[in-house]
Design a protein around this motif. Structure first.
Motif, PDB file in Angstrom:
ATOM      1  N   HIS A   1      -6.769  14.644   4.818  1.00  0.00           N
ATOM      2  CA  HIS A   1      -7.356  13.387   5.305  1.00  0.00           C
ATOM      3  C   HIS A   1      -7.371  13.360   6.811  1.00  0.00           C
ATOM      4  O   HIS A   1      -6.573  13.802   7.502  1.00  0.00           O
ATOM      5  CB  HIS A   1      -6.584  12.171   4.778  1.00  0.00           C
ATOM      6  CG  HIS A   1      -6.631  12.091   3.284  1.00  0.00           C
ATOM      7  ND1 HIS A   1      -7.720  11.613   2.622  1.00  0.00           N
ATOM      8  CD2 HIS A   1      -5.753  12.461   2.341  1.00  0.00           C
ATOM      9  CE1 HIS A   1      -7.491  11.676   1.329  1.00  0.00           C
ATOM     10  NE2 HIS A   1      -6.299  12.180   1.136  1.00  0.00           N
TER      11      HIS A   1
ATOM     12  N   TYR B   1       0.874  -1.177   0.000  1.00  0.00           N
ATOM     13  CA  TYR B   1       0.000   0.000   0.000  1.00  0.00           C
ATOM     14  C   TYR B   1       0.911   1.226   0.000  1.00  0.00           C
ATOM     15  O   TYR B   1       1.722   1.398   0.905  1.00  0.00           O
ATOM     16  CB  TYR B   1      -0.885   0.004   1.249  1.00  0.00           C
ATOM     17  CG  TYR B   1      -1.736  -1.239   1.354  1.00  0.00           C
ATOM     18  CD1 TYR B   1      -3.021  -1.266   0.840  1.00  0.00           C
ATOM     19  CD2 TYR B   1      -1.250  -2.392   1.977  1.00  0.00           C
ATOM     20  CE1 TYR B   1      -3.811  -2.412   0.932  1.00  0.00           C
ATOM     21  CE2 TYR B   1      -2.019  -3.534   2.075  1.00  0.00           C
ATOM     22  CZ  TYR B   1      -3.293  -3.534   1.558  1.00  0.00           C
ATOM     23  OH  TYR B   1      -4.064  -4.673   1.651  1.00  0.00           O
TER      24      TYR B   1
ATOM     25  N   ILE C   1      -2.963   3.812  -1.913  1.00  0.00           N
ATOM     26  CA  ILE C   1      -3.787   4.152  -0.758  1.00  0.00           C
ATOM     27  C   ILE C   1      -4.337   5.579  -0.849  1.00  0.00           C
ATOM     28  O   ILE C   1      -5.369   5.890  -0.253  1.00  0.00           O
ATOM     29  CB  ILE C   1      -3.009   3.917   0.562  1.00  0.00           C
ATOM     30  CG1 ILE C   1      -3.964   3.845   1.749  1.00  0.00           C
ATOM     31  CG2 ILE C   1      -1.955   4.976   0.770  1.00  0.00           C
ATOM     32  CD1 ILE C   1      -4.789   2.603   1.787  1.00  0.00           C
TER      33      ILE C   1
ATOM     34  N   ASN D   1      -7.410   4.901  -2.877  1.00  0.00           N
ATOM     35  CA  ASN D   1      -8.251   3.836  -2.337  1.00  0.00           C
ATOM     36  C   ASN D   1      -8.139   3.893  -0.811  1.00  0.00           C
ATOM     37  O   ASN D   1      -7.512   3.038  -0.192  1.00  0.00           O
ATOM     38  CB  ASN D   1      -7.801   2.483  -2.888  1.00  0.00           C
ATOM     39  CG  ASN D   1      -8.712   1.360  -2.478  1.00  0.00           C
ATOM     40  OD1 ASN D   1      -9.660   1.543  -1.721  1.00  0.00           O
ATOM     41  ND2 ASN D   1      -8.422   0.160  -2.969  1.00  0.00           N
ATOM     42  N   GLY D   2      -8.741   4.905  -0.237  1.00  0.00           N
ATOM     43  CA  GLY D   2      -8.582   5.194   1.180  1.00  0.00           C
ATOM     44  C   GLY D   2      -9.092   4.136   2.138  1.00  0.00           C
ATOM     45  O   GLY D   2      -8.671   4.089   3.289  1.00  0.00           O
ATOM     46  N   ASP D   3      -9.976   3.273   1.683  1.00  0.00           N
ATOM     47  CA  ASP D   3     -10.530   2.246   2.559  1.00  0.00           C
ATOM     48  C   ASP D   3      -9.812   0.901   2.450  1.00  0.00           C
ATOM     49  O   ASP D   3     -10.236  -0.076   3.052  1.00  0.00           O
ATOM     50  CB  ASP D   3     -12.017   2.044   2.253  1.00  0.00           C
ATOM     51  CG  ASP D   3     -12.855   3.247   2.666  1.00  0.00           C
ATOM     52  OD1 ASP D   3     -12.429   3.995   3.569  1.00  0.00           O
ATOM     53  OD2 ASP D   3     -13.932   3.443   2.073  1.00  0.00           O
ATOM     54  N   ALA D   4      -8.746   0.847   1.704  1.00  0.00           N
ATOM     55  CA  ALA D   4      -8.077  -0.432   1.436  1.00  0.00           C
ATOM     56  C   ALA D   4      -7.595  -1.139   2.700  1.00  0.00           C
ATOM     57  O   ALA D   4      -7.550  -2.362   2.742  1.00  0.00           O
ATOM     58  CB  ALA D   4      -6.910  -0.222   0.472  1.00  0.00           C
TER      59      ALA D   4
ATOM     60  N   LYS E   1      -8.929  -0.386   5.829  1.00  0.00           N
ATOM     61  CA  LYS E   1      -9.940  -0.143   6.858  1.00  0.00           C
ATOM     62  C   LYS E   1     -10.254  -1.411   7.665  1.00  0.00           C
ATOM     63  O   LYS E   1     -10.429  -1.358   8.881  1.00  0.00           O
ATOM     64  CB  LYS E   1     -11.211   0.405   6.214  1.00  0.00           C
ATOM     65  CG  LYS E   1     -12.243   0.864   7.184  1.00  0.00           C
ATOM     66  CD  LYS E   1     -13.425   1.496   6.451  1.00  0.00           C
ATOM     67  CE  LYS E   1     -14.456   2.007   7.427  1.00  0.00           C
ATOM     68  NZ  LYS E   1     -15.585   2.647   6.721  1.00  0.00           N
ATOM     69  N   ALA E   2     -10.318  -2.545   7.006  1.00  0.00           N
ATOM     70  CA  ALA E   2     -10.625  -3.808   7.686  1.00  0.00           C
ATOM     71  C   ALA E   2      -9.571  -4.174   8.731  1.00  0.00           C
ATOM     72  O   ALA E   2      -9.834  -4.959   9.637  1.00  0.00           O
ATOM     73  CB  ALA E   2     -10.751  -4.937   6.667  1.00  0.00           C
TER      74      ALA E   2
ATOM     75  N   THR F   1      -6.346   3.782   9.213  1.00  0.00           N
ATOM     76  CA  THR F   1      -6.962   4.884   8.487  1.00  0.00           C
ATOM     77  C   THR F   1      -6.130   5.238   7.263  1.00  0.00           C
ATOM     78  O   THR F   1      -4.944   4.900   7.180  1.00  0.00           O
ATOM     79  CB  THR F   1      -7.070   6.135   9.370  1.00  0.00           C
ATOM     80  OG1 THR F   1      -5.743   6.604   9.679  1.00  0.00           O
ATOM     81  CG2 THR F   1      -7.853   5.868  10.646  1.00  0.00           C
ATOM     82  N   GLN F   2      -6.761   5.941   6.340  1.00  0.00           N
ATOM     83  CA  GLN F   2      -6.036   6.393   5.159  1.00  0.00           C
ATOM     84  C   GLN F   2      -4.886   7.308   5.573  1.00  0.00           C
ATOM     85  O   GLN F   2      -3.791   7.219   5.026  1.00  0.00           O
ATOM     86  CB  GLN F   2      -6.963   7.108   4.189  1.00  0.00           C
ATOM     87  CG  GLN F   2      -6.245   7.538   2.917  1.00  0.00           C
ATOM     88  CD  GLN F   2      -7.147   8.262   1.946  1.00  0.00           C
ATOM     89  OE1 GLN F   2      -8.096   8.932   2.343  1.00  0.00           O
ATOM     90  NE2 GLN F   2      -6.858   8.124   0.668  1.00  0.00           N
ATOM     91  N   SER F   3      -5.113   8.163   6.542  1.00  0.00           N
ATOM     92  CA  SER F   3      -4.079   9.076   7.005  1.00  0.00           C
ATOM     93  C   SER F   3      -2.865   8.313   7.530  1.00  0.00           C
ATOM     94  O   SER F   3      -1.715   8.637   7.199  1.00  0.00           O
ATOM     95  CB  SER F   3      -4.644   9.997   8.090  1.00  0.00           C
ATOM     96  OG  SER F   3      -3.679  10.924   8.505  1.00  0.00           O
TER      97      SER F   3
END
Length: 118
Positions: free
Chosen positions: A118, A5, A34, A37-40, A42-43, A47-49
């Motif tokens: 972000h 990422y 990333i 695709n900010g939620d890549a 998340k699981a 966070t994207q930040s």
């Protein structure tokens, strides 16, 4: 397969990833931008930040690697970079590398406009 990422908006990051993409066997690494695709992650509770601040990688067994550890995992898959991965993995070298990487990443993060939003 290792999943990397990376910050695809950062020009320095993009150049570096483009270099690695040209060198590594495509069956060994999946690349995820990333920034776009900010939620890549998340699981995994990332966070994207946080993902923009430090490079992240996910191993085949879903272990998340951050910063220097992510680079080591990538370098192990890139011809001619495996030796660097072994050197950086040495405890005292890795300790210093983590300090230097964290400083560099934080400085880049502070100056990158897209990271501030972000």
């Amino acid at each position: 397969m290792l999943t990397v990422y990376y910050d695809g908006i950062c020009k320095l990051c993009s150049r570096e990833i483009t270099y690695y993409q040209a060198k590594v066997d495509p069956s060994k690494v999946e690349w995820i931008d990333i920034a776009r695709n900010g939620d890549a992650l998340k699981a995994f509770g990332i966070t994207q930040s946080d993902a923009l601040l430090y490079m992240h990688a996910r191993t085949e067994d879903d272990q998340i690697l951050v910063g220097v550890d992510a680079f080591i995992a990538l370098w192990e898959r890139v011809p001619y970079w495996r030796t660097l991965a072994k050197i950086i993995s040495l405890r005292p070298v890795k300790f210093v590398a983590k300090i230097v990487y964290a400083y560099f990443a934080q400085q880049r993060f502070k100056t990158a406009d897209h990271c501030k939003t972000h």
